[in-house]
Design an enzyme around this catalytic site. Structure first.
Site, PDB file in Angstrom:
ATOM      1  N   GLU A 162       0.740  -1.264  -0.042  1.00 32.05           N
ATOM      2  CA  GLU A 162       0.062   0.038   0.008  1.00 32.05           C
ATOM      3  C   GLU A 162       0.713   1.179  -0.096  1.00 32.05           C
ATOM      4  O   GLU A 162       0.672   2.037   0.771  1.00 32.05           O
ATOM      5  CB  GLU A 162      -1.026   0.034   1.080  1.00 32.05           C
ATOM      6  CG  GLU A 162      -1.971  -0.993   1.040  1.00 32.05           C
ATOM      7  CD  GLU A 162      -2.903  -1.063   2.130  1.00 32.05           C
ATOM      8  OE1 GLU A 162      -2.849  -0.400   3.208  1.00 32.05           O
ATOM      9  OE2 GLU A 162      -4.338  -1.631   1.815  1.00 32.05           O
ATOM     10  N   GLU A 180      -6.652  -8.204  -0.839  1.00 30.29           N
ATOM     11  CA  GLU A 180      -7.082  -8.161   0.546  1.00 30.29           C
ATOM     12  C   GLU A 180      -8.560  -7.850   0.901  1.00 30.29           C
ATOM     13  O   GLU A 180      -9.067  -6.689   0.049  1.00 30.29           O
ATOM     14  CB  GLU A 180      -6.003  -7.157   1.300  1.00 30.29           C
ATOM     15  CG  GLU A 180      -4.940  -7.349   1.679  1.00 30.29           C
ATOM     16  CD  GLU A 180      -4.245  -6.268   2.706  1.00 30.29           C
ATOM     17  OE1 GLU A 180      -4.933  -5.565   3.062  1.00 30.29           O
ATOM     18  OE2 GLU A 180      -3.010  -5.854   2.387  1.00 30.29           O
TER      19      GLU A 180
HETATM   20  C1  GLA Z   1      -4.394  -2.879   4.672  1.00 35.99           C
HETATM   21  C2  GLA Z   1      -2.904  -3.293   4.726  1.00 35.99           C
HETATM   22  C3  GLA Z   1      -2.746  -4.528   5.583  1.00 35.99           C
HETATM   23  C4  GLA Z   1      -3.741  -4.567   6.893  1.00 35.99           C
HETATM   24  C5  GLA Z   1      -5.068  -4.256   6.600  1.00 35.99           C
HETATM   25  C6  GLA Z   1      -6.161  -4.192   7.629  1.00 35.99           C
HETATM   26  O1  GLA Z   1      -5.077  -3.263   3.633  1.00 35.99           O
HETATM   27  O2  GLA Z   1      -2.405  -3.646   3.692  1.00 35.99           O
HETATM   28  O3  GLA Z   1      -1.524  -4.883   6.108  1.00 35.99           O
HETATM   29  O4  GLA Z   1      -3.261  -3.483   7.823  1.00 35.99           O
HETATM   30  O5  GLA Z   1      -5.155  -2.954   5.821  1.00 35.99           O
HETATM   31  O6  GLA Z   1      -7.475  -3.664   7.132  1.00 35.99           O
END
Ligand code: GLA
Ligand code: GLA
Length: 664
Positions: free
Chosen positions: A156, A315
């Protein structure tokens, strides 16, 4: 074009999760149990090592890589592939202690302390050197591992840094962009305003909180620079990965219409698009169907970045998140519905954050497939296992595509320019939401839209909607004219074509850059309405429309007026126009109209281009994927908590349970 299959190693669609064995290295019993549970949940991949730098390199130059190989061996022996991260999402303490330049400086010119994550200076040579070393170690250890399916670069990406290194890089970037001619920059940024003229590139600073933020061109270019510099950093990782493991595809995980980075620039460097989705399900400000529609819009943004291949849902929360304003449980059935939506929109994976809940720290209460309870009989585990079953059986979907005939234009730098312009109302500009609302109207007509850049090739589309296209890139006006000339139907709105790509206003009438010819009009003024200001429009066929937020006053020279304002001093003047241009038509909607009215315009545009649509029953969402022979897979989603019976597009009767899914 032949099908692109993302994971030929896997029979069905990939079912995966972030997995952090580095948090459990002293618990071999748990690691053993993980494998057993993964098989029960039909998991086919794990995203490993995302934040594992300290486990690999607990102190500078001391490497512990064996655990990684052991874990990947275990996974592979059990039919589970690894999406392996580069660990640059967070930094170990020793690194920050010894090399403070790796820590970011904020807009107040304060350097961060050690901690948190995703907060590195992307310019720091030391950070690049150190990430390069650890990435090479990882490749030495498992670069040829048969279980290695993909590289997951960092995590991210996001954020800005105002340190001296970044400042210097910004100056060099600007000098390159403006041909080392400071007067070119002064003109493009209109710096004669308030006597802000620069003598040299070395005088230019990032927009510090107590510095220069009154030059719109500078603010915009800083955003572009941040994207450029982040991409430049990302490329430094990709360079190593591609040189040493040329056959392993690379991705990084995006976040919706993240306002900090123009993902389309980054996308060009990636083999596959992937993203992280955490909708605020069951909230108190919109319907569940609205939340789902917004989620579908975000999928469309991702799909459209590489529209000739599937993308990945990297995710999602199997149960709940822990960082929403209210962390609400997903109701029974919603997990499967949400996962089916991802597939219907063109994703070839469903993945989670995370596999097992951590015992401590920031995310100990974030949803996971395996709870602190540690068993396979929880509600969440069972719902995840059901999705595993579904994905395993969807091998036919692999590599098929969503092929929309309609597109929505959205530019990241247009978003930045609109946010940054001084004018209108900061409370109601709502550019991204306006785009999502338009997308939603098409969704209700059973039409998937792509979300594309204003200078993208539009040959695939019959209908294009370009809301609030305030900033025109150099090629945009010609691109839109070409589209309409060859028979496309285009709809633009208030706030079109005010500024160029440096945010200088066009002279001689908006929309500028020759675009006024396409619509046959000029927009002379724009009124910003309070929510108590009531106005409406009457169409030539007698239909009425509500108007809120924005109303432009037009001078129409060469277009049919199809609606006029009802009230205020501009009552009776044009608000919606249509012009035949070449073989197509251009619509201009000069005010923010209610969405029912917009939908009627969209229907007309679809009909005129013979693009079939189907008004779906309330509460039903629909998506369609196609293979290269034109065979289709259809997805019907019940986005309500009630049972719904209805006729499908082909006329069959279908009953869906609350949050139910049917895939044909
Ligand atoms: C993001 C991050 C993960 C985690 C999630 C939690 O997507 O990439 O590492 O922290 O949030 O929702
Ligand atoms: C003040 C300033 C002017 C101008 C206006 C804008 O009055 O003196 O220079 O900025 O505000 O409203």
């Amino acid at each position: 074009m032949s099908k692109k299959i993302l994971f030929p190693q896997i029979k069905g669609l990939l079912h995966g999760s972030d997995y952090n064995p580095d948090q459990w290295l002293d618990r071999p019993d748990i690691l053993e149990k993980d494998i057993e549970l993964m098989k029960k949940a039909k998991m086919t991949s794990m995203s490993v090592g995302i934040f594992a730098w300290a486990a690999y390199e607990p102190s500078e130059g001391e490497f512990h890589m064996d655990w990684l190989k052991n874990i990947m061996d275990k996974l592979y022996e059990n039919g589970i592939y690894t999406i392996l991260a580069t660990p640059s999402g967070a930094r170990p303490a020793w690194l920050d202690e010894k090399y403070p330049e790796c820590m970011r400086v904020n807009a107040d010119d304060h350097r961060a302390h050690h901690g948190f994550r995703h907060n590195h200076c992307m310019s720091s040579p030391k950070f690049r050197e150190k990430t390069g070393i650890i990435i090479n170690k990882i490749i030495d250890t498992v670069g040829d591992h048969p279980g290695l399916a993909m590289w997951h670069i960092s995590n991210e990406f996001g954020g800005e840094c105002f340190c001296p290194l970044c400042k210097k890089k910004f100056q060099d970037y600007l000098a390159d962009k403006f041909d080392h001619d400071i007067n070119k920059l002064n003109k493009a940024w209109w710096t004669s305003f308030w006597s802000h003229t620069y003598n040299d590139f070395s005088q230019i600073e990032p927009p510090y909180a107590n510095g220069e933020f009154s030059i719109m061109g500078l603010n915009l270019e800083w955003k572009r620079f941040t994207t450029w510099n982040t991409t430049d950093y990302m490329k430094s990782e990709i360079e190593i990965l591609k040189r040493r493991t040329p056959n392993i595809p690379v991705t990084t995980n995006f976040m919706q219409l993240f306002p900090g980075l123009d993902y389309r620039v980054m996308a060009k460097e990636l083999d596959v698009i992937s993203w992280d989705s955490y909708p605020f399900f069951h909230n108190n400000y919109e319907t569940f169907a609205d939340t789902m529609a917004r989620s579908s819009f975000d999928h469309a943004v991702m799909r459209s970045m590489k529209k000739d291949q599937p993308y990945m849902l990297m995710e999602s929360a199997p149960g709940l998140a822990n960082w929403h304003r209210y962390n609400k449980l997903k109701r029974p059935g919603v997990h499967k519905l949400f996962s089916a939506q991802a597939i219907g929109c063109g994703s070839d994976t469903v993945q989670y954050f995370q596999w097992r809940k951590s015992r401590g720290a920031f995310e100990q209460f974030h949803g996971a497939v395996v709870d602190h309870l540690g068993t396979d009989d929880t509600r969440i585990f069972k719902e995840v296992a059901k999705v595993g079953e579904m994905l395993d059986n969807l091998s036919k979907v692999k590599g098929t595509l969503v092929k929309p005939k309609a597109a929505l234009l959205f530019d990241w730098d247009n978003m930045w320019a609109i946010e940054n312009m001084r004018g209108l109302s900061d409370e109601t500009k709502n550019y991204p939401q306006t785009c999502a609302d338009i997308y939603h109207e098409f969704l209700k007509l059973g039409i998937d839209m792509n979300v594309v850049a204003s200078d993208d090739n539009l040959d695939d589309y019959n209908v294009v909607v370009a809301p609030m296209l305030y900033m025109l890139r150099p090629g945009t006006a010609d691109n839109l004219k070409k589209f309409v000339k060859r028979g496309g139907q285009l709809l633009a709105t208030y706030l079109t074509g005010y500024v160029d790509d440096n945010t200088l206003c066009f002279l001689g009438g908006f929309p500028g850059n020759g675009l006024s010819e396409l619509f046959g009009l000029i927009s002379e003024e724009i009124d910003t309405l309070y929510d108590c200001d009531i106005n409406s429009a009457t169409f030539t066929n007698g239909n009425k429309a509500k108007i809120h937020d924005y109303a432009e006053i037009l001078r129409v020279s060469d277009a049919d007026v199809i609606a006029r304002y009802d009230s205020d001093f501009y009552a009776g003047t044009p608000v919606v126009t249509r012009k035949t241009y070449g073989d197509g038509k251009s619509y201009y909607v000069a005010a923010r109209l209610d969405m029912n009215t917009m939908s009627e315009l969209f229907k007309t545009m679809l009909e005129e281009t013979e693009t079939p649509y189907y008004v779906l029953p309330d509460g039903i969402e629909y998506h369609k994927r196609e293979d290269e022979n034109g065979d289709t897979i259809e997805f019907y989603l019940n986005v309500t908590d009630k049972e719904l019976s209805f006729s499908t597009i082909s006329g069959d009767k279908l009953t869906l349970e609350p949050y139910g899914v049917k895939i044909f």
